[in-house]
Design a protein around this motif. Structure first.
Motif, PDB file in Angstrom:
ATOM      1  N   HIS A   9       0.575  -1.443  -0.032  1.00  0.00           N
ATOM      2  CA  HIS A   9      -0.004   0.129  -0.162  1.00  0.00           C
ATOM      3  C   HIS A   9       0.759   1.164   0.119  1.00  0.00           C
ATOM      4  N   LEU A  10       0.554   2.222  -0.901  1.00  0.00           N
ATOM      5  CA  LEU A  10       1.242   3.322  -0.983  1.00  0.00           C
ATOM      6  C   LEU A  10       1.255   4.284   0.207  1.00  0.00           C
ATOM      7  N   TRP A  11       2.104   5.463   0.502  1.00  0.00           N
ATOM      8  CA  TRP A  11       2.127   6.278   1.433  1.00  0.00           C
ATOM      9  C   TRP A  11       1.576   7.357   0.712  1.00  0.00           C
ATOM     10  N   LEU A  12       0.311   7.911   1.021  1.00  0.00           N
ATOM     11  CA  LEU A  12      -0.425   8.935   0.257  1.00  0.00           C
ATOM     12  C   LEU A  12      -0.536  10.124   1.188  1.00  0.00           C
ATOM     13  N   LEU A  13       0.268  10.223   1.997  1.00  0.00           N
ATOM     14  CA  LEU A  13      -0.007  11.307   2.889  1.00  0.00           C
ATOM     15  C   LEU A  13      -0.082  12.852   2.141  1.00  0.00           C
ATOM     16  N   ASP A  14       0.733  13.056   1.473  1.00  0.00           N
ATOM     17  CA  ASP A  14       0.807  14.226   0.455  1.00  0.00           C
ATOM     18  C   ASP A  14      -0.297  14.680  -0.430  1.00  0.00           C
ATOM     19  N   LYS A  15      -1.016  13.523  -0.642  1.00  0.00           N
ATOM     20  CA  LYS A  15      -2.212  13.618  -1.669  1.00  0.00           C
ATOM     21  C   LYS A  15      -1.552  13.918  -3.087  1.00  0.00           C
ATOM     22  N   ASP A  16      -0.655  13.841  -3.303  1.00  0.00           N
ATOM     23  CA  ASP A  16       0.086  14.204  -4.490  1.00  0.00           C
ATOM     24  C   ASP A  16      -0.062  13.378  -5.585  1.00  0.00           C
ATOM     25  N   PHE A  17      -1.059  13.002  -5.883  1.00  0.00           N
ATOM     26  CA  PHE A  17      -1.637  11.905  -7.112  1.00  0.00           C
ATOM     27  C   PHE A  17      -0.806  12.251  -8.291  1.00  0.00           C
ATOM     28  N   ASP A  18      -0.933  13.506  -8.775  1.00  0.00           N
ATOM     29  CA  ASP A  18      -0.392  13.885  -9.918  1.00  0.00           C
ATOM     30  C   ASP A  18       1.218  13.853 -10.132  1.00  0.00           C
ATOM     31  N   GLY A  19       1.732  14.163  -8.826  1.00  0.00           N
ATOM     32  CA  GLY A  19       3.506  13.976  -8.886  1.00  0.00           C
ATOM     33  C   GLY A  19       3.490  12.400  -9.019  1.00  0.00           C
ATOM     34  N   TRP A  20       2.787  11.510  -8.261  1.00  0.00           N
ATOM     35  CA  TRP A  20       3.300  10.315  -8.192  1.00  0.00           C
ATOM     36  C   TRP A  20       2.854   9.708  -9.825  1.00  0.00           C
ATOM     37  N   GLN A  21       1.902  10.115 -10.601  1.00  0.00           N
ATOM     38  CA  GLN A  21       1.794   9.797 -11.840  1.00  0.00           C
ATOM     39  C   GLN A  21       2.972  10.131 -12.616  1.00  0.00           C
ATOM     40  N   ALA A  22       3.210  11.565 -12.471  1.00  0.00           N
ATOM     41  CA  ALA A  22       4.182  12.017 -13.484  1.00  0.00           C
ATOM     42  C   ALA A  22       5.483  11.098 -13.284  1.00  0.00           C
ATOM     43  N   ASN A  23       5.945  10.923 -12.121  1.00  0.00           N
ATOM     44  CA  ASN A  23       7.304   9.948 -11.649  1.00  0.00           C
ATOM     45  C   ASN A  23       6.844   8.754 -12.386  1.00  0.00           C
ATOM     46  N   ILE A  24       5.484   8.036 -12.302  1.00  0.00           N
ATOM     47  CA  ILE A  24       5.547   6.656 -13.034  1.00  0.00           C
ATOM     48  C   ILE A  24       5.691   7.053 -14.435  1.00  0.00           C
ATOM     49  N   ASP A  25       5.179   7.894 -14.996  1.00  0.00           N
ATOM     50  CA  ASP A  25       5.418   8.172 -16.622  1.00  0.00           C
ATOM     51  C   ASP A  25       6.583   8.498 -16.880  1.00  0.00           C
ATOM     52  N   ARG A  26       7.474   9.028 -16.098  1.00  0.00           N
ATOM     53  CA  ARG A  26       8.761   9.553 -16.569  1.00  0.00           C
ATOM     54  C   ARG A  26       9.515   8.170 -16.543  1.00  0.00           C
ATOM     55  N   PHE A  27       9.540   7.214 -15.565  1.00  0.00           N
ATOM     56  CA  PHE A  27      10.391   6.264 -15.553  1.00  0.00           C
ATOM     57  C   PHE A  27       9.832   5.056 -16.362  1.00  0.00           C
ATOM     58  N   ALA A  28       8.483   4.879 -16.652  1.00  0.00           N
ATOM     59  CA  ALA A  28       8.003   3.905 -17.427  1.00  0.00           C
ATOM     60  C   ALA A  28       8.448   4.163 -18.998  1.00  0.00           C
ATOM     61  N   ALA A  29       8.655   5.260 -19.261  1.00  0.00           N
ATOM     62  CA  ALA A  29       8.972   5.552 -20.560  1.00  0.00           C
ATOM     63  C   ALA A  29      10.663   5.074 -21.040  1.00  0.00           C
ATOM     64  N   GLN A  30      11.199   4.899 -19.824  1.00  0.00           N
ATOM     65  CA  GLN A  30      12.661   4.334 -20.144  1.00  0.00           C
ATOM     66  C   GLN A  30      12.934   2.897 -19.971  1.00  0.00           C
ATOM     67  N   THR A  31      12.301   2.399 -21.126  1.00  0.00           N
ATOM     68  CA  THR A  31      12.242   0.882 -21.308  1.00  0.00           C
ATOM     69  C   THR A  31      13.539   0.333 -21.323  1.00  0.00           C
ATOM     70  N   GLU A  32      14.617   0.946 -21.077  1.00  0.00           N
ATOM     71  CA  GLU A  32      16.063   0.302 -21.311  1.00  0.00           C
ATOM     72  C   GLU A  32      16.227  -0.489 -19.991  1.00  0.00           C
ATOM     73  N   TYR A  33      15.419  -0.029 -18.749  1.00  0.00           N
ATOM     74  CA  TYR A  33      15.341  -0.578 -17.243  1.00  0.00           C
ATOM     75  C   TYR A  33      14.454  -1.851 -17.422  1.00  0.00           C
ATOM     76  N   ASP A  34      15.030  -2.923 -17.166  1.00  0.00           N
ATOM     77  CA  ASP A  34      14.295  -4.085 -16.962  1.00  0.00           C
ATOM     78  C   ASP A  34      14.221  -4.647 -15.804  1.00  0.00           C
ATOM     79  N   THR A  35      14.880  -4.121 -14.749  1.00  0.00           N
ATOM     80  CA  THR A  35      14.835  -4.529 -13.399  1.00  0.00           C
ATOM     81  C   THR A  35      14.502  -3.179 -12.382  1.00  0.00           C
ATOM     82  N   ILE A  36      13.453  -3.204 -11.809  1.00  0.00           N
ATOM     83  CA  ILE A  36      13.202  -2.124 -10.938  1.00  0.00           C
ATOM     84  C   ILE A  36      13.015  -2.594  -9.588  1.00  0.00           C
ATOM     85  N   LEU A  37      13.925  -1.625  -8.693  1.00  0.00           N
ATOM     86  CA  LEU A  37      14.136  -1.962  -7.248  1.00  0.00           C
ATOM     87  C   LEU A  37      13.326  -0.958  -6.450  1.00  0.00           C
ATOM     88  N   PRO A  38      12.328  -1.434  -5.725  1.00  0.00           N
ATOM     89  CA  PRO A  38      11.219  -0.520  -5.026  1.00  0.00           C
ATOM     90  C   PRO A  38      11.828  -0.503  -3.669  1.00  0.00           C
TER      91      PRO A  38
END
Length: 260
Positions: free
Chosen positions: A170-199
């Motif tokens: 479950h995500l930590w959504l204290l700041d309620k910055d849903f747009d910020g979350w999505q912008a970062n997701i989109d930013r790194f999802a576009a970088q398809t050269e990375y096949d291993t994602i460490l959370p």
């Protein structure tokens, strides 16, 4: 070992990903093993689990070179002193850690002095070659916290995303910055050269995680209203297999106050 360990072989680099038990908020420390040293990323919340990570790192037979703190949430830096090496962070992260001050190890009640957690080496975004391996340091803003560090190993296709990504947690959504979350997701999802994602919470994953997190962020945007208990019930029913319900409880306490 109380935590879960995942090892990924990437040629001259081996990733050892330690995911803490749920009473340690499921925090993940990354141990990046290069040909002659180990780089640690994030220090654990519970000191006993930091000790477990350090003991495992020592068993690899290579010196621990440094500890990198990705961002200024205590679950990622409280155990810093246990690593016994210089602590590196972005200057914004160091400033926030100092502003928060001393902490307490919740399971034991032991005090954690500020000096034990304060980074001493400033990270400048850009590329640093460590032991022949290029590490790319990027400052990311928005989403979970206003400033965080992402580390890329471009030659190995590894993205050390930490809390830009949670895996089945479950995500930590204290700041309620849903747009910020999505912008970062989109930013790194576009970088398809990375096949291993460490959370930062959960085990290593693949680029399929970007669609999963997008779905969760949309659910959070839909369900997070002005009633913390109602939100927790709704989000856990929608994602019944996800871990990290304690993260919801802590965030709710900040947003809505402690339960009477």
């Amino acid at each position: 070992m109380h935590g879960t360990l995942t090892v990924i072989d990437k040629g001259p680099v081996r990733i050892h990903s330690y995911n803490a038990p749920q009473d340690g908020l499921g925090v993940t420390t990354q141990l990046i093993e290069t040909p002659s040293r180990i780089i640690a990323v994030d220090a654990q919340f519970v000191l006993a689990y930091a000790d477990e990570v350090v003991a495992y790192a020592k068993s690899l037979g290579k010196p621990l070179d440094r500890l990198i703190i990705s961002h200024a949430h205590p679950d990622h830096y409280q155990g810093a002193a246990r690593f016994g090496v210089a602590v590196h962070a972005l200057p914004e992260t160091t400033a926030e850690i100092v502003a928060v001050g001393a902490k307490t190890d919740l399971p034991t009640g032991a005090p954690i002095p500020l000096a034990d957690m304060t980074p001493t080496v400033q990270i400048t975004p850009g590329t640093e070659v460590i032991d022949g391996i290029p590490f790319v340091f990027e400052k990311v803003t928005g989403g979970e916290i206003h400033t965080t560090l992402v580390i890329k190993l471009p030659e190995q296709g590894v993205l050390v995303a930490q809390d830009v990504v949670y895996n089945r947690t479950h995500l930590w959504l204290l700041d309620k910055d849903f747009d910020g979350w999505q912008a970062n997701i989109d930013r790194f999802a576009a970088q398809t050269e990375y096949d291993t994602i460490l959370p930062g919470h959960g085990e290593p994953t693949t680029p399929a995680i970007w669609a999963e997190i997008t779905d969760y962020v949309n659910a959070g945007r839909e369900l997070l209203g002005d009633d913390g208990d109602a939100y927790k019930k709704a989000i856990t029913e929608r994602y019944p297999t996800y871990q990290g319900a304690a993260l919801i409880d802590v965030a709710n306490a900040y947003m809505f106050g402690p339960k009477s």
